[in-house]
Design a protein around this motif. Sequence first.
Motif, PDB file in Angstrom:
ATOM      1  N   GLY A 225       0.717  -1.382  -0.067  1.00 30.14           N
ATOM      2  CA  GLY A 225      -0.037  -0.052   0.117  1.00 30.14           C
ATOM      3  C   GLY A 225       0.789   1.112   0.084  1.00 30.14           C
ATOM      4  N   TRP A 226       2.187   1.101   0.075  1.00 28.15           N
ATOM      5  CA  TRP A 226       3.018   2.446   0.228  1.00 28.15           C
ATOM      6  C   TRP A 226       3.205   3.072  -1.219  1.00 28.15           C
ATOM      7  CZ3 TRP A 226       7.279   3.176   4.174  1.00 28.15           C
ATOM      8  CH2 TRP A 226       6.757   2.933   5.589  1.00 28.15           C
ATOM      9  N   THR A 227       3.191   4.282  -1.076  1.00 32.99           N
ATOM     10  CA  THR A 227       3.817   5.276  -2.254  1.00 32.99           C
ATOM     11  C   THR A 227       4.971   5.534  -2.314  1.00 32.99           C
ATOM     12  OG1 THR A 227       3.083   7.493  -1.000  1.00 32.99           O
ATOM     13  CG2 THR A 227       1.255   6.403  -2.101  1.00 32.99           C
ATOM     14  N   ILE A 228       5.491   6.248  -3.409  1.00 35.25           N
ATOM     15  CA  ILE A 228       6.838   6.829  -3.580  1.00 35.25           C
ATOM     16  C   ILE A 228       7.158   7.694  -2.156  1.00 35.25           C
ATOM     17  CG2 ILE A 228       8.485   8.125  -5.126  1.00 35.25           C
ATOM     18  CD1 ILE A 228       6.502   7.530  -7.315  1.00 35.25           C
ATOM     19  N   ALA A 229       6.349   8.614  -1.870  1.00 40.02           N
ATOM     20  CA  ALA A 229       6.548   9.526  -0.707  1.00 40.02           C
ATOM     21  C   ALA A 229       6.714   8.536   0.516  1.00 40.02           C
ATOM     22  CB  ALA A 229       5.655  10.506  -0.553  1.00 40.02           C
ATOM     23  N   GLN A 230       5.868   7.531   0.695  1.00 38.25           N
ATOM     24  CA  GLN A 230       6.356   6.989   2.038  1.00 38.25           C
ATOM     25  C   GLN A 230       7.479   6.334   1.935  1.00 38.25           C
ATOM     26  OE1 GLN A 230       2.144   4.968   1.584  1.00 38.25           O
ATOM     27  NE2 GLN A 230       2.004   5.447   3.611  1.00 38.25           N
ATOM     28  N   ILE A 231       8.032   5.558   0.924  1.00 37.91           N
ATOM     29  CA  ILE A 231       9.358   4.879   0.860  1.00 37.91           C
ATOM     30  C   ILE A 231      10.280   5.939   0.949  1.00 37.91           C
ATOM     31  CG2 ILE A 231      10.933   3.868  -0.873  1.00 37.91           C
ATOM     32  CD1 ILE A 231       8.700   2.019   0.207  1.00 37.91           C
TER      33      ILE A 231
ATOM     34  N   HIS B 242      10.970  -1.088  -7.488  1.00 38.64           N
ATOM     35  CA  HIS B 242       9.885  -0.987  -8.129  1.00 38.64           C
ATOM     36  C   HIS B 242       8.935  -0.415  -7.257  1.00 38.64           C
ATOM     37  CE1 HIS B 242       6.155  -2.577  -9.799  1.00 38.64           C
ATOM     38  NE2 HIS B 242       6.611  -2.879 -11.122  1.00 38.64           N
ATOM     39  N   ILE B 243       8.649   0.882  -7.789  1.00 39.75           N
ATOM     40  CA  ILE B 243       7.592   1.563  -7.052  1.00 39.75           C
ATOM     41  C   ILE B 243       6.893   2.761  -7.721  1.00 39.75           C
ATOM     42  CG2 ILE B 243       9.320   3.434  -6.722  1.00 39.75           C
ATOM     43  CD1 ILE B 243       6.597   2.075  -3.905  1.00 39.75           C
ATOM     44  N   GLY B 244       5.883   2.998  -7.338  1.00 42.35           N
ATOM     45  CA  GLY B 244       4.754   3.902  -8.257  1.00 42.35           C
ATOM     46  C   GLY B 244       3.504   3.395  -8.274  1.00 42.35           C
ATOM     47  N   THR B 245       3.058   2.088  -8.194  1.00 41.51           N
ATOM     48  CA  THR B 245       1.897   1.657  -8.492  1.00 41.51           C
ATOM     49  C   THR B 245       0.604   2.358  -7.837  1.00 41.51           C
ATOM     50  OG1 THR B 245       2.737  -0.565  -9.187  1.00 41.51           O
ATOM     51  CG2 THR B 245       0.352  -0.522  -8.676  1.00 41.51           C
ATOM     52  N   ASN B 246       0.956   2.486  -6.656  1.00 41.34           N
ATOM     53  CA  ASN B 246      -0.094   3.307  -5.612  1.00 41.34           C
ATOM     54  C   ASN B 246      -0.344   4.600  -5.954  1.00 41.34           C
ATOM     55  OD1 ASN B 246      -0.737   0.844  -3.790  1.00 41.34           O
ATOM     56  ND2 ASN B 246       1.343   0.969  -3.167  1.00 41.34           N
ATOM     57  N   ASP B 247       0.763   5.109  -6.492  1.00 36.63           N
ATOM     58  CA  ASP B 247       0.811   6.592  -7.110  1.00 36.63           C
ATOM     59  C   ASP B 247      -0.096   6.724  -8.200  1.00 36.63           C
ATOM     60  OD1 ASP B 247       3.108   8.360  -5.485  1.00 36.63           O
ATOM     61  OD2 ASP B 247       3.622   6.324  -5.487  1.00 36.63           O
ATOM     62  N   MET B 248      -0.588   5.718  -8.941  1.00 40.94           N
ATOM     63  CA  MET B 248      -1.431   5.832 -10.045  1.00 40.94           C
ATOM     64  C   MET B 248      -2.836   5.921  -9.593  1.00 40.94           C
ATOM     65  SD  MET B 248       0.713   5.533 -12.527  1.00 40.94           S
ATOM     66  CE  MET B 248       1.724   6.601 -11.308  1.00 40.94           C
ATOM     67  N   TYR B 249      -3.199   6.059  -8.199  1.00 43.93           N
ATOM     68  CA  TYR B 249      -4.534   6.279  -7.793  1.00 43.93           C
ATOM     69  C   TYR B 249      -4.517   7.920  -7.551  1.00 43.93           C
ATOM     70  CZ  TYR B 249      -4.768   1.181  -7.078  1.00 43.93           C
ATOM     71  OH  TYR B 249      -4.750  -0.250  -7.229  1.00 43.93           O
ATOM     72  N   GLY B 250      -3.749   8.399  -7.166  1.00 41.00           N
ATOM     73  CA  GLY B 250      -3.833  10.048  -6.983  1.00 41.00           C
ATOM     74  C   GLY B 250      -2.991  10.887  -7.711  1.00 41.00           C
ATOM     75  N   ASP B 251      -2.217  11.545  -7.477  1.00 36.77           N
ATOM     76  CA  ASP B 251      -1.476  12.686  -8.448  1.00 36.77           C
ATOM     77  C   ASP B 251      -0.621  11.879  -9.188  1.00 36.77           C
ATOM     78  OD1 ASP B 251      -0.232  15.057  -9.448  1.00 36.77           O
ATOM     79  OD2 ASP B 251       0.992  15.477  -7.360  1.00 36.77           O
TER      80      ASP B 251
ATOM     81  N   SER C  80       0.512  13.055 -12.155  1.00 41.15           N
ATOM     82  CA  SER C  80       1.358  13.932 -12.864  1.00 41.15           C
ATOM     83  C   SER C  80       2.567  14.397 -11.880  1.00 41.15           C
ATOM     84  CB  SER C  80       0.874  15.294 -13.361  1.00 41.15           C
ATOM     85  OG  SER C  80       0.201  15.947 -11.914  1.00 41.15           O
ATOM     86  N   GLY C  81       2.349  14.325 -10.580  1.00 38.22           N
ATOM     87  CA  GLY C  81       3.646  14.620  -9.733  1.00 38.22           C
ATOM     88  C   GLY C  81       4.700  13.334  -9.522  1.00 38.22           C
ATOM     89  N   ALA C  82       4.215  12.177 -10.003  1.00 35.77           N
ATOM     90  CA  ALA C  82       4.724  11.020  -9.571  1.00 35.77           C
ATOM     91  C   ALA C  82       6.248  10.762 -10.160  1.00 35.77           C
ATOM     92  CB  ALA C  82       4.052   9.655 -10.094  1.00 35.77           C
ATOM     93  N   PRO C  83       6.499  11.225 -11.495  1.00 44.27           N
ATOM     94  CA  PRO C  83       7.816  11.231 -11.927  1.00 44.27           C
ATOM     95  C   PRO C  83       8.850  12.186 -11.058  1.00 44.27           C
ATOM     96  CG  PRO C  83       6.473  11.467 -13.731  1.00 44.27           C
ATOM     97  CD  PRO C  83       5.724  11.403 -12.568  1.00 44.27           C
ATOM     98  N   GLY C  84       8.324  13.049 -10.667  1.00 42.09           N
ATOM     99  CA  GLY C  84       9.142  14.093  -9.582  1.00 42.09           C
ATOM    100  C   GLY C  84       9.380  13.546  -8.358  1.00 42.09           C
ATOM    101  N   ARG C  85       8.361  12.689  -8.016  1.00 40.85           N
ATOM    102  CA  ARG C  85       8.629  12.165  -6.466  1.00 40.85           C
ATOM    103  C   ARG C  85       9.598  10.940  -6.844  1.00 40.85           C
ATOM    104  NH1 ARG C  85       3.087  13.131  -6.450  1.00 40.85           N
ATOM    105  NH2 ARG C  85       2.671  10.981  -7.136  1.00 40.85           N
ATOM    106  N   LEU C  86       9.440  10.256  -7.746  1.00 40.23           N
ATOM    107  CA  LEU C  86      10.707   9.073  -8.096  1.00 40.23           C
ATOM    108  C   LEU C  86      11.870   9.752  -8.312  1.00 40.23           C
ATOM    109  CD1 LEU C  86      10.899   6.135  -8.507  1.00 40.23           C
ATOM    110  CD2 LEU C  86      10.655   6.796 -11.065  1.00 40.23           C
ATOM    111  N   ALA C  87      12.216  10.737  -8.879  1.00 36.42           N
ATOM    112  CA  ALA C  87      13.261  11.434  -8.983  1.00 36.42           C
ATOM    113  C   ALA C  87      14.051  11.881  -7.557  1.00 36.42           C
ATOM    114  CB  ALA C  87      13.341  12.687 -10.108  1.00 36.42           C
ATOM    115  N   THR C  88      13.234  12.376  -6.845  1.00 39.48           N
ATOM    116  CA  THR C  88      13.705  12.605  -5.708  1.00 39.48           C
ATOM    117  C   THR C  88      14.171  11.354  -4.634  1.00 39.48           C
ATOM    118  OG1 THR C  88      12.262  14.656  -5.327  1.00 39.48           O
ATOM    119  CG2 THR C  88      13.045  13.767  -3.355  1.00 39.48           C
TER     120      THR C  88
END
Length: 394
Positions: free
Chosen positions: A115-121, A140-149, A151-159
């Motif tokens: 259930g964790w998102t990029i930001a939680q990791i 391998h992360i980002g599947t849970n981010d596909m439920y919310g924001d 558009s901001g997921a790539p930026g969170r992954l880069a961080t």
Amino acid sequence: MSSATLGHPVPPPPTATATTPRPRRARLWWAALAAVAAVAAAVPIATTPANAESNGGVRVMPLGDSITDGFNVPGGYRIELWQRFTAGGYRIDFVGSQFNGPASLGDHDHQGHSGWTIAQIDANVVNWLRATNPRTVLLHIGTNDMYGDTSGAPGRLATLVDRITTTAPNADVFVATIIPKSGADNVVRGYNAAIPGIVQTRAAAGKRVHLVDMYRALTLSDLADGVHPNATGYRKMAVAWYDALRSVPGSIGGDTPPTTAPPTTAPPTTAPPTTPPPTTPPPTTPPPSGACRVTYSVNAWGNGLTASVSVANTGSTPVNGWALAFTLPSGQTITNGWNASYSPSSGEVTARNVSYNATIAPSTSVDVGFQATHTGNAGRPSAFTLNGTACALA
């Protein structure tokens, strides 16, 4: 995605008295509850990071959400990946604060959180890395981010990637595109399209970051519930990870697998036979193939690109063992690839099959690809040959 369920302490059973005997139903209920508690107490739990099964091998951290944890199939891709490590002679130590999987998984440690998102990791990864000091990270992360924001997921992954490489600068970090998700293909594709650029930018800056095209490794039929892989899907993930790891020297313990030590007994004293060997040398290239067709597409940015190549067998007989030859445009250099081995990295390149896709049956195709840098020309090769036979271009 699944979420953790908090356990509750089992209340003490009511005290039976001589005047109020415990009803039979209540006695059965408390007996069943006690049995459940006993089973739960027997489940192994890792209380500190990476200490449960450390074997002194190369430390590899599987990092992500429930797909890393192994939802639907406890242990997930880690089961097949461990077995491939063992068969290949690699000594690997999975690390992480989580622990699960069957007995066939020799090391149950991981860092997958349902259930964790990029930001939680990202909020926890520094402590995990410092506690385990991994040599290699499988992200391998980002599947849970596909439920919310989304558009901001790539930026969170880069961080997150920057956080990992800053905290563990000597670790090889393998960043995967996320697997397909039922009913959300457009957002998944949009997120995945940004990942090659994130990886390439860091690699160009000297970071040890590598791309793994996990999206193309699976299809929707490899999912158990539209989100999580079934057993076949997890095995396909393991193959993609294993091939990527073997393409990066040192990421799992050396440039090549360890070899078995030679026997310690003395060689026989009998002289070898003097019969000369056959004069016909074995073939050094795969046999010629029949008709073929190549579909080639490029996704380019800045000074980087990814190429997706589909090789179709349009003949009537199987191709058993294949080598696809082509000339890269000037200025292009392959940095890593998937589903094939590539040599050399520029100029006249040959892509050869890997173990699991050596045969191309009639009317079927194999999909391969690679990531490359370029100096301004992101074009495609003008011609391809499969085992020496020219292919049509789609």
